[in-house]
Design a protein around this motif. Sequence first.
Motif, PDB file in Angstrom:
ATOM      1  N   GLY A  76       0.852  -1.197   0.000  1.00 45.50           N
ATOM      2  CA  GLY A  76       0.000   0.000   0.000  1.00 45.50           C
ATOM      3  C   GLY A  76       0.881   1.238   0.000  1.00 45.50           C
ATOM      4  O   GLY A  76       0.941   1.974   0.981  1.00 45.50           O
ATOM      5  N   CYS A  77       1.568   1.469  -1.144  1.00 41.16           N
ATOM      6  CA  CYS A  77       2.687   2.425  -1.106  1.00 41.16           C
ATOM      7  C   CYS A  77       2.246   3.882  -1.171  1.00 41.16           C
ATOM      8  O   CYS A  77       3.070   4.774  -0.943  1.00 41.16           O
ATOM      9  N   GLY A  78       0.963   4.163  -1.488  1.00 42.49           N
ATOM     10  CA  GLY A  78       0.530   5.558  -1.511  1.00 42.49           C
ATOM     11  C   GLY A  78       1.455   6.408  -2.361  1.00 42.49           C
ATOM     12  O   GLY A  78       1.664   6.136  -3.549  1.00 42.49           O
ATOM     13  N   GLU A  97       0.134  -0.714  -4.813  1.00 46.13           N
ATOM     14  CA  GLU A  97      -0.929   0.199  -4.369  1.00 46.13           C
ATOM     15  C   GLU A  97      -2.196  -0.082  -5.178  1.00 46.13           C
ATOM     16  O   GLU A  97      -2.137  -0.241  -6.402  1.00 46.13           O
ATOM     17  N   LEU A 102      -3.296   7.176  -6.358  1.00 41.44           N
ATOM     18  CA  LEU A 102      -2.083   7.151  -5.528  1.00 41.44           C
ATOM     19  C   LEU A 102      -0.887   6.607  -6.307  1.00 41.44           C
ATOM     20  O   LEU A 102       0.244   7.068  -6.109  1.00 41.44           O
ATOM     21  N   HIS A 121       0.326  -1.257  -9.783  1.00 39.87           N
ATOM     22  CA  HIS A 121      -1.076  -1.002  -9.451  1.00 39.87           C
ATOM     23  C   HIS A 121      -1.739  -2.364  -9.246  1.00 39.87           C
ATOM     24  O   HIS A 121      -1.975  -3.098 -10.213  1.00 39.87           O
TER      25      HIS A 121
END
Length: 222
Positions: A76-78, A97, A102, A121
């Motif tokens: 969930g690297c934002g 992510e 994001l 993604h």
Amino acid sequence: MLMPIDIPSSIDQRPVPSEWRDQLETVRLRIQAFQDRWDRPQIEQFVAADFLHLFQAISWVRETQTLIGNRFLEWGCGFAVVASIASALRFESIGIEAESDLIREGRRTLTEWNVDADLIHGNFLPDGSEDLADQSTLPSLGHPIESAYQHLGLELDDFSIVYSYPWPGEDRFHREVFEQFAAPGALLLCFCGPNDLRLWRKMGAADPARFQPRSRRRRDRR
Ligand SMILES: C[S@@+](CC[C@H](N)C(=O)[O-])C[C@H]1O[C@@H](n2cnc3c(N)ncnc32)[C@H](O)[C@@H]1O
């Protein structure tokens, strides 16, 4: 089994290059501005991770801990800040992510900082791991997007370090997914709140053959 590793409080004395201090402050403001105008239901009182502390912790891990390989994964690297820090600290760094907005912001971070990391993604949860959740409402669940690992040509047990910032109430779920799917010897680093970074090692014997350079293990990218 996961063995906790104590992160000494003195890591906050570790030097961070001034260029990185400036970048981390700038991206903090960028994230704040983005959150203020993002039209998605968000967790109330979202606090950005303490990136300075993470820089210090990851450089401490790099210097003091036995690593079973060089691959670093941000779940969930934002904005891809931690994936960028890991790359700067010479890890082969990958971020996954689910939110396309994001991913776009993360790519902008890499470009602005001239950092080399792969952003995918997709879903960071390996297939079958959602069953480990004790509540169906956890925010990491139910993303209508494929697991990223097939795209990467890697599995979770190909990573030496996984970093996550679990939403409130799902830290145990993240640990359980890591415990079930990561390689023995791998490390899990979690941001659990300001001044609350936690580190665990999955116990068991590592298989060195799994940690060959990426080009020898990755399948063709789509
Ligand atoms: C608390 S934020 C952490 C952002 C960043 N890693 C950091 O430390 O600042 C959690 C991130 O994980 C993403 N996320 C949550 N569940 C996910 C999933 N199953 N697969 C991929 N991304 C996910 C969210 O969209 C969000 O960007």
